[in-house]
Write a protein that holds these residues in place. Structure first.
Motif, PDB file in Angstrom:
ATOM      1  N   CYS A 281       0.848  -1.193   0.000  1.00  0.00           N
ATOM      2  CA  CYS A 281       0.000   0.000   0.000  1.00  0.00           C
ATOM      3  C   CYS A 281       0.890   1.252   0.000  1.00  0.00           C
ATOM      4  CB  CYS A 281      -0.892   0.041   1.216  1.00  0.00           C
ATOM      5  SG  CYS A 281      -2.000  -1.376   1.377  1.00  0.00           S
ATOM      6  N   ARG A 282       0.747   2.036  -0.874  1.00  0.00           N
ATOM      7  CA  ARG A 282       0.204   2.128  -2.201  1.00  0.00           C
ATOM      8  C   ARG A 282       1.110   1.465  -3.234  1.00  0.00           C
ATOM      9  NH1 ARG A 282      -4.611   4.202  -2.507  1.00  0.00           N
ATOM     10  NH2 ARG A 282      -5.152   5.438  -0.738  1.00  0.00           N
ATOM     11  N   GLU A 283       2.399   1.461  -2.941  1.00  0.00           N
ATOM     12  CA  GLU A 283       3.352   0.852  -3.853  1.00  0.00           C
ATOM     13  C   GLU A 283       4.596   0.476  -3.075  1.00  0.00           C
ATOM     14  OE1 GLU A 283       3.752   3.953  -6.757  1.00  0.00           O
ATOM     15  OE2 GLU A 283       4.340   5.425  -5.276  1.00  0.00           O
ATOM     16  N   LEU A 284       5.503  -0.240  -3.711  1.00  0.00           N
ATOM     17  CA  LEU A 284       6.725  -0.687  -3.050  1.00  0.00           C
ATOM     18  C   LEU A 284       7.438   0.452  -2.330  1.00  0.00           C
ATOM     19  CD1 LEU A 284       9.143  -2.594  -2.504  1.00  0.00           C
ATOM     20  CD2 LEU A 284       9.936  -2.063  -4.833  1.00  0.00           C
ATOM     21  N   GLU A 285       7.504   1.605  -2.956  1.00  0.00           N
ATOM     22  CA  GLU A 285       8.252   2.725  -2.385  1.00  0.00           C
ATOM     23  C   GLU A 285       7.693   3.189  -1.036  1.00  0.00           C
ATOM     24  OE1 GLU A 285       7.284   2.437  -5.544  1.00  0.00           O
ATOM     25  OE2 GLU A 285       9.217   2.313  -6.587  1.00  0.00           O
ATOM     26  N   ASN A 286       6.435   2.869  -0.745  1.00  0.00           N
ATOM     27  CA  ASN A 286       5.885   3.209   0.571  1.00  0.00           C
ATOM     28  C   ASN A 286       6.589   2.422   1.678  1.00  0.00           C
ATOM     29  OD1 ASN A 286       3.761   3.955  -1.448  1.00  0.00           O
ATOM     30  ND2 ASN A 286       2.912   4.857   0.412  1.00  0.00           N
ATOM     31  N   TRP A 287       7.048   1.234   1.353  1.00  0.00           N
ATOM     32  CA  TRP A 287       7.796   0.450   2.340  1.00  0.00           C
ATOM     33  C   TRP A 287       9.104   1.166   2.686  1.00  0.00           C
ATOM     34  CZ3 TRP A 287       7.376  -5.291   0.307  1.00  0.00           C
ATOM     35  CH2 TRP A 287       6.026  -5.683   0.340  1.00  0.00           C
ATOM     36  N   TYR A 288       9.677   1.870   1.719  1.00  0.00           N
ATOM     37  CA  TYR A 288      10.913   2.619   1.990  1.00  0.00           C
ATOM     38  C   TYR A 288      10.644   3.754   2.974  1.00  0.00           C
ATOM     39  CZ  TYR A 288      12.078   0.647  -2.660  1.00  0.00           C
ATOM     40  OH  TYR A 288      12.256  -0.154  -3.755  1.00  0.00           O
ATOM     41  N   LEU A 289       9.472   4.392   2.819  1.00  0.00           N
ATOM     42  CA  LEU A 289       9.145   5.527   3.687  1.00  0.00           C
ATOM     43  C   LEU A 289       8.962   5.090   5.140  1.00  0.00           C
ATOM     44  CD1 LEU A 289       6.608   7.485   1.435  1.00  0.00           C
ATOM     45  CD2 LEU A 289       9.077   7.844   1.693  1.00  0.00           C
ATOM     46  N   GLY A 290       8.810   3.818   5.361  1.00  0.00           N
ATOM     47  CA  GLY A 290       8.729   3.295   6.719  1.00  0.00           C
ATOM     48  C   GLY A 290      10.074   3.255   7.415  1.00  0.00           C
ATOM     49  N   ASP A 291      11.144   3.519   6.673  1.00  0.00           N
ATOM     50  CA  ASP A 291      12.491   3.555   7.248  1.00  0.00           C
ATOM     51  C   ASP A 291      13.292   4.656   6.556  1.00  0.00           C
ATOM     52  OD1 ASP A 291      14.955   3.146   8.401  1.00  0.00           O
ATOM     53  OD2 ASP A 291      15.321   1.226   7.413  1.00  0.00           O
ATOM     54  N   PHE A 292      13.064   5.881   6.956  1.00  0.00           N
ATOM     55  CA  PHE A 292      13.757   7.009   6.327  1.00  0.00           C
ATOM     56  C   PHE A 292      15.266   6.973   6.554  1.00  0.00           C
ATOM     57  CE2 PHE A 292       9.843   9.508   5.482  1.00  0.00           C
ATOM     58  CZ  PHE A 292      10.202   9.980   4.233  1.00  0.00           C
ATOM     59  N   GLU A 293      15.707   6.352   7.634  1.00  0.00           N
ATOM     60  CA  GLU A 293      17.159   6.266   7.863  1.00  0.00           C
ATOM     61  C   GLU A 293      17.822   5.446   6.752  1.00  0.00           C
ATOM     62  OE1 GLU A 293      18.231   5.131  11.831  1.00  0.00           O
ATOM     63  OE2 GLU A 293      16.902   6.618  12.714  1.00  0.00           O
ATOM     64  N   ALA A 294      17.181   4.376   6.326  1.00  0.00           N
ATOM     65  CA  ALA A 294      17.721   3.585   5.219  1.00  0.00           C
ATOM     66  C   ALA A 294      17.702   4.405   3.926  1.00  0.00           C
ATOM     67  CB  ALA A 294      16.916   2.299   5.044  1.00  0.00           C
ATOM     68  N   VAL A 295      16.617   5.140   3.701  1.00  0.00           N
ATOM     69  CA  VAL A 295      16.512   5.965   2.489  1.00  0.00           C
ATOM     70  C   VAL A 295      17.625   7.022   2.491  1.00  0.00           C
ATOM     71  CG1 VAL A 295      15.047   7.566   1.189  1.00  0.00           C
ATOM     72  CG2 VAL A 295      14.028   5.572   2.297  1.00  0.00           C
ATOM     73  N   GLU A 296      17.912   7.579   3.647  1.00  0.00           N
ATOM     74  CA  GLU A 296      18.957   8.595   3.740  1.00  0.00           C
ATOM     75  C   GLU A 296      20.340   8.029   3.411  1.00  0.00           C
ATOM     76  OE1 GLU A 296      19.679  12.134   6.872  1.00  0.00           O
ATOM     77  OE2 GLU A 296      20.178  10.131   7.648  1.00  0.00           O
ATOM     78  N   LYS A 297      20.545   6.740   3.699  1.00  0.00           N
ATOM     79  CA  LYS A 297      21.836   6.123   3.363  1.00  0.00           C
ATOM     80  C   LYS A 297      22.047   6.064   1.852  1.00  0.00           C
ATOM     81  CE  LYS A 297      22.054   3.399   7.563  1.00  0.00           C
ATOM     82  NZ  LYS A 297      21.823   2.088   8.168  1.00  0.00           N
ATOM     83  N   ILE A 298      20.968   5.943   1.104  1.00  0.00           N
ATOM     84  CA  ILE A 298      21.054   5.887  -0.364  1.00  0.00           C
ATOM     85  C   ILE A 298      20.988   7.296  -0.957  1.00  0.00           C
ATOM     86  CG2 ILE A 298      20.026   4.901  -2.456  1.00  0.00           C
ATOM     87  CD1 ILE A 298      21.109   2.854  -0.356  1.00  0.00           C
ATOM     88  N   TYR A 299      20.178   8.127  -0.345  1.00  0.00           N
ATOM     89  CA  TYR A 299      20.000   9.512  -0.814  1.00  0.00           C
ATOM     90  C   TYR A 299      20.276  10.455   0.367  1.00  0.00           C
ATOM     91  CZ  TYR A 299      17.508   6.976  -4.482  1.00  0.00           C
ATOM     92  OH  TYR A 299      17.179   6.094  -5.485  1.00  0.00           O
ATOM     93  N   PRO A 300      21.559  10.794   0.594  1.00  0.00           N
ATOM     94  CA  PRO A 300      21.916  11.614   1.770  1.00  0.00           C
ATOM     95  C   PRO A 300      21.212  12.965   1.820  1.00  0.00           C
ATOM     96  CG  PRO A 300      23.873  10.691   0.732  1.00  0.00           C
ATOM     97  CD  PRO A 300      22.727  10.400  -0.174  1.00  0.00           C
ATOM     98  N   GLU A 301      20.771  13.467   0.663  1.00  0.00           N
ATOM     99  CA  GLU A 301      20.085  14.754   0.656  1.00  0.00           C
ATOM    100  C   GLU A 301      18.719  14.692   1.339  1.00  0.00           C
ATOM    101  OE1 GLU A 301      20.956  12.865  -1.836  1.00  0.00           O
ATOM    102  OE2 GLU A 301      19.523  12.869  -3.492  1.00  0.00           O
ATOM    103  N   ILE A 302      18.192  13.493   1.519  1.00  0.00           N
ATOM    104  CA  ILE A 302      16.946  13.332   2.271  1.00  0.00           C
ATOM    105  C   ILE A 302      17.324  13.255   3.743  1.00  0.00           C
ATOM    106  CG2 ILE A 302      15.014  11.777   2.768  1.00  0.00           C
ATOM    107  CD1 ILE A 302      15.009  10.946  -0.122  1.00  0.00           C
ATOM    108  N   ARG A 303      16.911  14.203   4.467  1.00  0.00           N
ATOM    109  CA  ARG A 303      17.269  14.228   5.884  1.00  0.00           C
ATOM    110  C   ARG A 303      16.181  13.492   6.671  1.00  0.00           C
ATOM    111  NH1 ARG A 303      21.629  17.365   5.936  1.00  0.00           N
ATOM    112  NH2 ARG A 303      21.775  19.079   4.462  1.00  0.00           N
TER     113      ARG A 303
END
Length: 191
Positions: A103-125
């Motif tokens: 729900c809604r798409e795979l990328e929503n699972w990423y938003l459940g762990d912003f620290e992991a997303v920040e490791k790939i995209y440091p500009e996302i704080r």
């Protein structure tokens, strides 16, 4: 060990890439990726939905036990209606089958762990993002769109390949991700 298999049907390659990173971290030891756990990506929703009845009939003829996991993005569909449609496509076979909707798409699972997303995209704080009301329930927005607003470097395949290996399983705040993890665990623990 008596041979048994897990077949995972996904609608697109990005889910396959994500699962290739995630599954080795969560599969019980009797399931090994590409030995008796196979991910079958499709070329979109309609391709997956056409394929489900065909594959389920084929799995019923396999000489060993098979369990099936179907993973599909919700997108703008009603989640329950979509899940019921997929269950109906899987048919009333004796093959254990689990349908999970991202729900809604795979990328929503990423938003459940912003620290992991920040490791790939440091500009996302991560610290700033988790404070935003719209991310309190990561499943309530369109994940790819939101990540695209936060970084111009976002790419679905790159994110999927990178985040499956590092996403926090225990602390992920996406309800559909947690449902996916618990459902897969139950599917594989039942004999």
């Amino acid at each position: 060990m008596n041979y048994k298999a897990l077949e995972i049907l996904t609608e697109e390659p990005s889910m396959e890439y994500f699962l290739r990173g995630l599954l080795p971290r969560i599969l019980p030891k009797e399931y090994v990726l590409d030995e008796n756990c196979f991910i079958r990506p499709h070329e979109g929703k309609s391709h997956l939905q056409k394929s489900i009845p065909i594959k389920m009939r084929a799995y019923a003829r396999y000489p060993y036990p098979v369990k099936v996991l179907i993973v599909h993005d919700q997108d703008s569909n009603d989640c329950k209606v979509l899940k019921n449609k997929l269950i109906e496509l899987a048919g009333a076979s004796k093959i254990p089958c689990l349908v999970r909707i991202a729900c809604r798409e795979l990328e929503n699972w990423y938003l459940g762990d912003f620290e992991a997303v920040e490791k790939i995209y440091p500009e996302i704080r991560a610290e700033q993002q988790v404070k935003k009301a719209k991310f309190k329930n990561p499943d309530s927005v369109f994940g790819a769109h939101e990540i695209g607003l936060l970084t111009k470097n976002f790419g679905k395949i790159h994110a999927a390949r990178s985040l499956g290996e590092i996403i926090n399983i225990e602390a992920n705040t996406s309800p559909s991700f947690r449902q996916f993890i618990s459902g897969l665990s139950k599917l594989l623990s039942n004999s």
